[in-house]
Motif scaffolding. Structure first.
Motif, short mmCIF file in Angstrom:
data_model
loop_
_atom_site.label_atom_id
_atom_site.label_comp_id
_atom_site.label_asym_id
_atom_site.label_seq_id
_atom_site.Cartn_x
_atom_site.Cartn_y
_atom_site.Cartn_z
N GLU A 94 -14.40 -10.42 11.06
CA GLU A 94 -13.62 -9.79 10.22
C GLU A 94 -12.41 -9.04 10.86
N GLN A 95 -11.28 -8.80 10.41
CA GLN A 95 -9.96 -8.09 11.06
C GLN A 95 -9.29 -7.62 9.61
N ASP A 96 -8.74 -6.49 9.77
CA ASP A 96 -7.78 -5.93 8.52
C ASP A 96 -6.66 -6.47 8.74
N HIS A 97 -5.84 -6.47 9.62
CA HIS A 97 -4.63 -6.99 10.21
C HIS A 97 -4.39 -7.44 11.58
N THR A 98 -3.43 -7.88 11.98
CA THR A 98 -3.07 -8.41 13.30
C THR A 98 -3.12 -7.23 14.27
N PHE A 99 -3.84 -7.24 15.27
CA PHE A 99 -4.22 -6.41 16.29
C PHE A 99 -4.93 -5.23 16.10
N ALA A 100 -5.60 -5.35 14.79
CA ALA A 100 -6.72 -4.33 14.37
C ALA A 100 -7.94 -4.45 15.16
N GLU A 101 -9.03 -3.80 14.84
CA GLU A 101 -10.33 -3.96 15.46
C GLU A 101 -10.82 -5.05 14.94
N ILE A 102 -11.58 -5.87 15.81
CA ILE A 102 -12.40 -6.99 15.16
C ILE A 102 -13.82 -6.86 15.11
N TRP A 103 -14.15 -6.97 13.85
CA TRP A 103 -15.76 -6.58 13.56
C TRP A 103 -16.45 -7.97 13.44
N LEU A 104 -17.70 -7.77 13.71
CA LEU A 104 -18.66 -8.84 13.60
C LEU A 104 -19.70 -8.59 12.56
N ARG A 105 -19.96 -9.43 11.33
CA ARG A 105 -20.79 -9.15 10.66
C ARG A 105 -22.12 -10.29 10.83
N TRP A 106 -23.40 -9.90 10.53
CA TRP A 106 -24.55 -10.78 10.42
C TRP A 106 -24.48 -11.47 9.26
N ASN A 107 -24.61 -12.76 9.33
CA ASN A 107 -24.59 -13.69 8.14
C ASN A 107 -25.96 -14.02 7.64
N GLU A 108 -26.20 -13.14 6.60
CA GLU A 108 -27.78 -13.60 6.03
C GLU A 108 -27.71 -14.82 5.46
N ASN A 109 -26.69 -15.28 4.90
CA ASN A 109 -26.58 -16.66 4.20
C ASN A 109 -26.63 -17.82 5.06
N CYS A 110 -26.79 -17.77 6.38
CA CYS A 110 -26.33 -18.75 7.21
C CYS A 110 -27.33 -19.69 7.06
N GLU A 111 -27.11 -21.16 6.73
CA GLU A 111 -28.02 -22.26 6.65
C GLU A 111 -28.66 -22.77 8.10
N THR A 112 -27.66 -22.53 9.08
CA THR A 112 -27.76 -22.93 10.58
C THR A 112 -29.12 -22.00 11.01
N THR A 113 -30.20 -22.65 11.35
CA THR A 113 -31.26 -22.17 12.32
C THR A 113 -31.32 -22.27 13.54
N ILE A 114 -31.67 -21.20 14.31
CA ILE A 114 -31.79 -21.56 15.77
C ILE A 114 -32.94 -20.62 16.28
N THR A 115 -33.90 -21.40 16.96
CA THR A 115 -35.15 -20.54 17.45
C THR A 115 -34.76 -20.18 18.76
N VAL A 116 -35.72 -19.09 19.20
CA VAL A 116 -35.60 -18.66 20.51
C VAL A 116 -35.68 -19.49 21.47
N GLU A 117 -36.66 -20.55 21.36
CA GLU A 117 -36.86 -21.64 22.24
C GLU A 117 -35.55 -22.40 22.41
N GLU A 118 -34.93 -22.70 21.37
CA GLU A 118 -33.67 -23.42 21.35
C GLU A 118 -32.66 -22.59 22.02
N MET A 119 -32.49 -21.41 22.14
CA MET A 119 -31.65 -20.53 22.90
C MET A 119 -31.86 -20.58 24.21
N GLU A 120 -33.18 -20.71 24.57
CA GLU A 120 -33.64 -20.55 25.97
C GLU A 120 -33.10 -21.80 26.83
N GLU A 121 -32.89 -22.86 25.93
CA GLU A 121 -32.27 -24.09 26.64
C GLU A 121 -30.99 -24.01 27.19
N TYR A 122 -29.98 -22.91 26.64
CA TYR A 122 -28.71 -23.07 26.84
C TYR A 122 -28.65 -22.49 28.33
N ASP A 123 -27.90 -23.36 29.10
CA ASP A 123 -27.47 -23.04 30.41
C ASP A 123 -26.57 -21.89 30.81
#
Length: 261
Positions: free
Chosen positions: A232-261
């Protein structure tokens, strides 16, 4: 000076202004002899008062007599050779008092008018008052680009360099194990799930070294890519904010994250 309020006058300045109005003269050109005589006559008519109450009127009487005496003498001159008017200080006090008295009357009038105002109790249903219009995410994120994210990243890196001690930076150092993307991804995941809403800059500044900042940046991009975080960002060059998406359909487990190099 004490505030004195009689039936006709609220103090010596009020009495002076009344005399000036009665004589129809300007406060900037007071006929001091006439006004002084009339002032003393008015003071003599006043009922006996407590010394503390009458002292302010007597002090003003002494001031008027002093000015009257100076008006009879040759005029004094300042450093530039300009004649000094003995009435100048008194005129300033009268002008200020007249202004404040006028403002006080205006405030009193506004207060009286405000007392006549009656406010109606809110009649909207609770559901309507609590309603929040839906957010247009496409319009909100229209100005958010990877260029903006990279700018925040470079700003944080530059800040880390500015905080570096030029002398101590030349010392030897103990190298840490390389920062793993999987570890940073798990940390960002846990942090985002707990905070729900946070600044992108705030997240990057938690990195101590440049390598940690880079890996945190990559982990954040991955979280955005899979849809767990929205930007989220109100306008150009403004502070950029990140929001946790509760409705995200993509799931990722800790085991899957540990496989990232």
């Amino acid at each position: 000076m004490l505030a004195v309020k009689l039936d006709a006058f609220e103090g010596p300045l009020d009495l002076l202004l009344s005399l000036i109005d009665r004589n129809k003269v300007s406060i900037y050109d007071i006929p001091i002899a006439v006004i002084t005589d009339q002032y003393l006559a008015e003071v003599a008519k006043m009922p006996k008062m407590d010394l503390d109450l009458s002292s302010s009127f007597l002090v003003m009487a002494a001031t008027l007599l002093d000015i009257k005496a100076k008006m009879l003498l040759p005029a004094e001159k300042d450093e530039d050779g300009v004649e000094i008017d003995p009435r100048e200080e008194l005129v300033k006090r009268l002008a200020e008092y007249k202004l404040y008295r006028s403002l006080a009357k205006d405030l009193e009038k506004d207060y009286q008018e405000a007392e006549k105002t009656v406010y109606r109790e809110p009649s909207l249903p609770e559901e309507v008052r609590r309603y929040i219009p839906p957010m247009d995410t496409e319009d909100l994120l229209s100005d958010v680009t990877l260029t903006g994210l990279l700018k925040v990243f470079h700003d944080v890196c530059r800040r880390q360099i500015d905080r570096m001690d030029p002398i101590r930076s030349q010392f030897g150092r103990i190298e840490k194990d390389p920062v793993r993307l999987s570890d940073r991804l798990i940390r960002v995941f846990d942090y985002a799930e707990k905070k729900k809403y946070f600044s992108f800059r705030e997240l990057l500044e938690k990195g101590v070294t440049k390598q940690e900042i880079i890996v945190t940046f990559l982990a954040c991009l991955e979280m955005i890519h899979i849809g767990r975080l929205t930007v989220e960002q109100d306008h150009t060059f403004a502070e950029i904010w990140l929001r946790w998406n509760e409705n995200c359909e993509t799931t990722i487990t800790v085991e899957e994250m540990e496989e990232y190099d």
